[in-house]
Design an enzyme around this catalytic site. Structure first.
Site: not given
Length: 365
Positions: A108, A110, A115, A283, A285, A290
């Protein structure tokens, strides 16, 4: 936590996709790319053309995509990439001799490493709805660019995933072992996988919440946190920490959204503020502690991300970056509607019945 990194906020999926294509176009020697979903729509074609052009410039391109996540993508799409010189690898394709249970293990993550010195991480897949190219159903997403020594750990995780089935990465340009400092951010990389007896992703979220002294702010699209994380949130409130959750008002998985509401009552009763993001499909996350300690990545607050997926989290400790994340979250709050305890208690009996009936399967969604 590794010091001397630079973190750049990508506050929208369109920003992430633009930075990704720009990074691919500027790459000089090596691209490591790992995405759960790669579509053959407009965004996917732009992505494929950029990769092919990079290969023609002499850049070595390695791409991992999840077989199940990209199941709807025509085989011809990846065949053309291979013909262009991209080294493609499908993660966990069906092998029935190993049992159907392995189909539930998904990559899952991404991320893109350019380089070996610059990385993009977030919740954005390769598809028009994520990138802002879609005309209908645009999604709300976010990501981050990391530059500096912490990128070496992302390279290591990529190699580990590539070698999941035992095949080593073909010989080619070597990754730098020690990267120069780029900024003032401390960065930690968390790799979650089904092989962990204790979820590193869940432990990271719980430790972050336990360390909060003033505020915990969370954006997540799929909220099925389980009792441990709920206890962590409730303990934070009892310490006097302000806890705000931004959850989706519109979801691509309506059943998950319905089951998420089953957690609302104990949270609202104990003073946790819950907001539902309007207009777009949430979508992103993101967690902010703080106003200076941020967590970005691919993981949702659910059992699948904790225990059954290969996930990636980036922890960033930087007051400057944290202030940018705070402004982004404030902007999302303006586009959200707060849910009250009274409103939640007035939901119909049929909704309550469905919540109870389907709650046993929530850990499998």
């Amino acid at each position: 936590m590794v010091p001397d990194n630079r973190a750049t906020l990508l506050p929208d999926g369109g920003d992430f996709f633009t930075a990704l294509i720009d990074g691919i176009n500027r790459a000089e020697s090596l691209l490591l790319l790992e995405f759960y979903i790669i579509r053959s729509d407009r965004a996917g074609l732009i992505f494929a053309e950029a990769l092919a052009a990079a290969v023609r410039r002499g850049v070595r391109v390695l791409l991992i995509y999840d077989y199940i996540g990209s199941f709807d993508t025509p085989t011809d799409y990846f065949r053309r990439l291979r013909q262009a010189g991209v080294l493609c690898r499908a993660f966990n394709p069906p092998a029935f001799r190993r049992g159907l249970g392995l189909l539930d293990k998904r990559d899952h993550r991404k991320m893109a490493v350019i380089d070996g010195v610059r990385a993009l991480v977030g919740g954005v897949n390769i598809g028009s709805e994520y990138s802002g190219h879609g005309t209908v159903g645009k999604w709300r997403d976010a990501g981050v660019i990391v530059e500096g020594p912490a990128v070496a750990e992302l390279c290591r995780l990529f190699r580990e995933t590539w070698e999941h089935d035992g095949d080593s990465i073909p010989a080619g340009p070597c990754l730098p072992e020690l990267l120069p400092g780029q900024g003032d951010a401390e960065v930690g990389i968390i790799g979650g996988s089904p092989h962990q007896t204790r979820s590193a992703i869940r432990r990271t979220f719980r430790l972050a919440i336990a360390g909060a002294s003033n505020s915990v702010r969370v954006m997540t699209p799929y909220f099925l946190p389980g009792p441990r994380l709920v206890r962590s949130l409730l303990r934070a409130v009892r310490r006097g920490v302000r806890v705000q959750l931004i959850l989706p008002a519109i979801s691509d998985v309506p059943l998950v959204r319905l089951l998420s509401r089953g957690y609302y009552h104990p949270l609202l009763t104990n003073g946790i503020e819950i907001f539902e993001r309007q207009l777009e499909i949430l979508h992103a996350k993101v967690m902010l502690i703080d106003d200076h300690w941020s967590v970005f990545g691919s993981a949702n607050l659910d059992h699948r991300s904790f225990m059954r997926n290969y996930e990636l989290g980036v922890i960033i400790d930087s007051p400057v970056f944290g202030s940018q994340v705070e402004a982004m979250i404030n902007n999302d709050l303006e586009r959200s509607r707060q849910i009250t305890l009274d409103e939640h208690q007035r939901r119909g009996w049929l909704v309550r019945l469905v919540e109870v009936a389907f709650s046993p399967i929530s850990r499998f969604l």
